[in-house]
Scaffold this motif. Structure first.
Motif, PDB file in Angstrom:
ATOM      1  N   LEU A 169       0.840  -1.206   0.000  1.00 45.93           N
ATOM      2  CA  LEU A 169       0.000   0.000   0.000  1.00 45.93           C
ATOM      3  C   LEU A 169       0.870   1.249   0.000  1.00 45.93           C
ATOM      4  CD1 LEU A 169      -2.703   1.516   0.275  1.00 45.93           C
ATOM      5  CD2 LEU A 169      -2.551   1.145   2.754  1.00 45.93           C
ATOM      6  N   MET A 177       1.083   4.078  -2.874  1.00 40.98           N
ATOM      7  CA  MET A 177       0.726   5.456  -2.512  1.00 40.98           C
ATOM      8  C   MET A 177       1.815   6.427  -2.969  1.00 40.98           C
ATOM      9  SD  MET A 177       0.155   7.042   1.296  1.00 40.98           S
ATOM     10  CE  MET A 177       0.057   8.829   1.533  1.00 40.98           C
ATOM     11  N   ARG A 182       1.681   6.760  -6.735  1.00 44.95           N
ATOM     12  CA  ARG A 182       0.590   7.647  -7.154  1.00 44.95           C
ATOM     13  C   ARG A 182       0.998   9.107  -7.010  1.00 44.95           C
ATOM     14  NH1 ARG A 182      -4.197   8.422  -3.007  1.00 44.95           N
ATOM     15  NH2 ARG A 182      -2.442   9.559  -2.085  1.00 44.95           N
ATOM     16  N   ASP A 183       1.548   9.447  -5.847  1.00 38.36           N
ATOM     17  CA  ASP A 183       1.863  10.844  -5.575  1.00 38.36           C
ATOM     18  C   ASP A 183       3.060  11.324  -6.384  1.00 38.36           C
ATOM     19  OD1 ASP A 183      -0.192  10.573  -3.811  1.00 38.36           O
ATOM     20  OD2 ASP A 183       1.048  10.606  -2.005  1.00 38.36           O
ATOM     21  N   GLU A 229      -3.272  14.038  -3.066  1.00 36.98           N
ATOM     22  CA  GLU A 229      -3.584  13.865  -1.650  1.00 36.98           C
ATOM     23  C   GLU A 229      -4.703  14.806  -1.203  1.00 36.98           C
ATOM     24  OE1 GLU A 229      -0.336  12.958   1.315  1.00 36.98           O
ATOM     25  OE2 GLU A 229       0.773  14.071  -0.212  1.00 36.98           O
ATOM     26  N   ALA A 280      -4.852  -2.280  -2.441  1.00 46.09           N
ATOM     27  CA  ALA A 280      -4.213  -0.970  -2.319  1.00 46.09           C
ATOM     28  C   ALA A 280      -4.786   0.008  -3.339  1.00 46.09           C
ATOM     29  CB  ALA A 280      -2.703  -1.107  -2.500  1.00 46.09           C
ATOM     30  N   LEU A 319      -6.577   3.522  -2.375  1.00 43.22           N
ATOM     31  CA  LEU A 319      -5.967   4.774  -2.843  1.00 43.22           C
ATOM     32  C   LEU A 319      -6.873   5.553  -3.790  1.00 43.22           C
ATOM     33  CD1 LEU A 319      -2.348   3.447  -3.449  1.00 43.22           C
ATOM     34  CD2 LEU A 319      -3.086   5.010  -1.632  1.00 43.22           C
TER      35      LEU A 319
END
Length: 527
Positions: free
Chosen positions: A175, A179, A182-183, A191, A216, A220
């Motif tokens: 996860l 995350m 993604r960011d 976010e 995950a 997310l």
């Protein structure tokens, strides 16, 4: 002291040595624990002897009935203190447990922990440090920081540039990796504002990747359908050419590949994806590379098996689980990133835990490295184990289990009633029981083959065979299904993590499987 006196003391808030409440910490803590630890060890012995095998015999409901009367609810909760609760419940727990130290308990990535690691874990439980602020865990903060740097170097990351944290296991680590992917790829605004309009994120992972990748993606906000399953070969390794095609298709469809997840040790066969080729493709398409080495990471301890993970140092993030091929009590997960600055989106500040002026004054905080706030000092047991055995000592345990898996594969191969799926890569052996109609050449040539030769019937036979072994308390054997569709995919599985198990133990276990299979066939023939 008689029982009535003991009971009275148990209900007195001032009970204990010198009128103190018996707590585990401080100068008096060890004395308060000593007798209780001895009592617990006795109960563990009694429960294990009563169980007499890898798992208690009987149906699940039978075990549940043994706990009737133990738990009270509502207003009755705790009204009648039970001076023998520790002894009785520990014995029940030991009796009712699947014991990974038993050679016939070989289903899952659920290994027997080293005694030294359990002893270290007792110290952590007694002292109860929490890693969410330095003033709750001064020594543990130092130890986790040092351990993470050491493990980063083991993976091949530069310890001065990498970062990481202890986790509850591969699910949490995966996860975190996705995350950060993604960011990093879509921007940290995600976010605050969620996914930008029109963006179609895509995660690429093999058909044999852990289910936590889909979980995950859902957590997310990317959606499980963002995960594209890449086909695998017979050993369940990702096919890099199919990955290349999937990435190219994503580009043509206007989807944004934010992460590629490579698996170093699938849960079924222990397969390790071709890491260098996958790293090349992830870099070509600007995707984050996460390597799930929760199982296979233990190969890094072994000079023989470490080359299988060549290329893992090119990952942006890595998951490791030392409660698998590290022989630690759960949980002992580790999450690592190659470049510390990519961790930025996890950073958090809470005035009551990590005020900026404390950090400026030299008081470090690990709060911004984890998804959790309160967190046990799980690094301590790993640090003690590494100091006690060293990399070579742990590598020897890995090699023993690898040798055992190779021996088990050969034992499967020489039994006509069993069919080996593929050669073991790490410590997992995948096989199935074949009914006599599938192994007898004369029966196979008969036009009116028995129903047991039907793929769906073979699947049902293997599934029931495993349950028979559980009900009788004889063995704990894993069950899985190969990727694909339709019948004929059910397999049995031995996950060999007990370095005290012998080749003879495994041969006896496989003979038990064969006998149970034949008994089921005979019962079906009679019915």
């Amino acid at each position: 002291m008689n029982s009535s006196e003991h009971s009275a003391d148990s209900g007195d808030a001032r009970s204990g040595s010198g009128g103190r409440i018996p707590l585990s910490g401080g100068v008096h803590g060890p004395a308060a624990l000593r007798e209780l630890v001895e009592l617990t060890l006795t109960a563990l012995e009694v429960g294990a002897e009563r169980r007499g095998g890898p798992i208690p015999a009987g149906e699940p409901e039978q075990l549940a009935r043994q706990f009737e009367g133990v738990f009270r609810y509502g207003r009755d909760l705790g009204d009648k203190p039970d001076e023998d609760a520790l002894l009785r419940l520990t014995e029940l727990l030991a009796y009712g447990s699947a014991d990974p130290a038993d050679p016939s308990c070989a289903a899952h990535l659920h290994g027997p922990p080293l005694a030294v690691a359990v002893a270290a874990d007792l110290a952590v439980s007694a002292l109860n440090p929490s890693l969410d602020s330095w003033d709750q865990a001064p020594a543990a903060t130092v130890m986790e920081t040092a351990l993470v740097a050491e493990l980063a170097e083991l993976v091949g990351f530069h310890p001065g540039q990498a970062a990481g944290v202890l986790t509850s296991g591969g699910t949490e680590s995966n996860l975190m990796g996705l995350m950060l992917a993604r960011d990093r790829i879509l921007g940290r605004e995600v976010e605050l504002d969620g996914l930008p309009a029109g963006v179609r994120p895509r995660i690429l992972a093999s058909e044999a990747a852990h289910f936590s990748v889909q979980r995950a993606a859902a957590l997310l906000g990317l959606g499980e359908r963002a995960v594209h399953a890449v086909p695998v070969d017979r050993e369940l390794r990702m096919d890099p050419e199919r990955l290349a095609a999937a990435l190219a298709l994503s580009a043509r469809e206007g989807a944004r590949p934010i992460a590629v997840v490579a698996t170093a040790g699938t849960t079924d066969t222990g397969a390790i994806d071709p890491l260098h080729r996958i790293a090349d493709l992830a870099a070509e398409y600007g995707a984050w590379l996460h390597v799930d080495a929760a199982y296979g990471g233990g190969a890094l301890f072994s000079d023989r098996l470490a080359p299988l993970l060549d290329g893992i140092a090119r990952a942006d993030s890595v998951s490791l689980d030392w409660h698998k091929l590290g022989w630690q009590p759960t949980a002992a997960g580790v999450f690592l990133v190659r470049r510390a600055h990519t961790y930025a989106s996890l950073a958090r500040r809470a005035a009551y835990l990590n005020p900026a002026d404390d950090e400026q004054a030299g008081y470090p905080s690990l709060l911004g490295l984890s998804l959790r706030t309160t967190r046990r000092a799980d690094a301590f047991k790993i640090a003690v184990t590494l100091r006690t055995l060293g990399r070579a000592g742990l590598g020897r345990l890995v090699d023993i289990c690898h040798d055992l898996a190779r021996s088990a594969a050969e034992a499967v191969r020489v039994r006509p009633a069993l069919e080996l799926h593929c050669e073991p890569v790490l410590t997992t052996v995948v096989f199935r029981y074949l009914p006599s109609s599938a192994t007898d050449p004369a029966a196979a040539a008969t036009p009116s083959a028995t129903p047991a030769a039907d793929p769906a019937a073979v699947d049902r036979l293997n599934a029931e065979l495993r349950r028979v072994l559980l009900r009788e308390g004889r063995a704990v054997v894993g069950r899985t299904e190969l990727p694909g569709a339709g019948a004929g995919r059910v397999r049995l599985k031995l996950t060999l993590l007990n370095p005290n198990t012998s080749a003879a133990d495994i041969a006896a276990l496989l003979d038990t499987v064969v006998r149970a299979g034949k008994a089921l066939e005979d019962a079906e023939a009679v019915s």
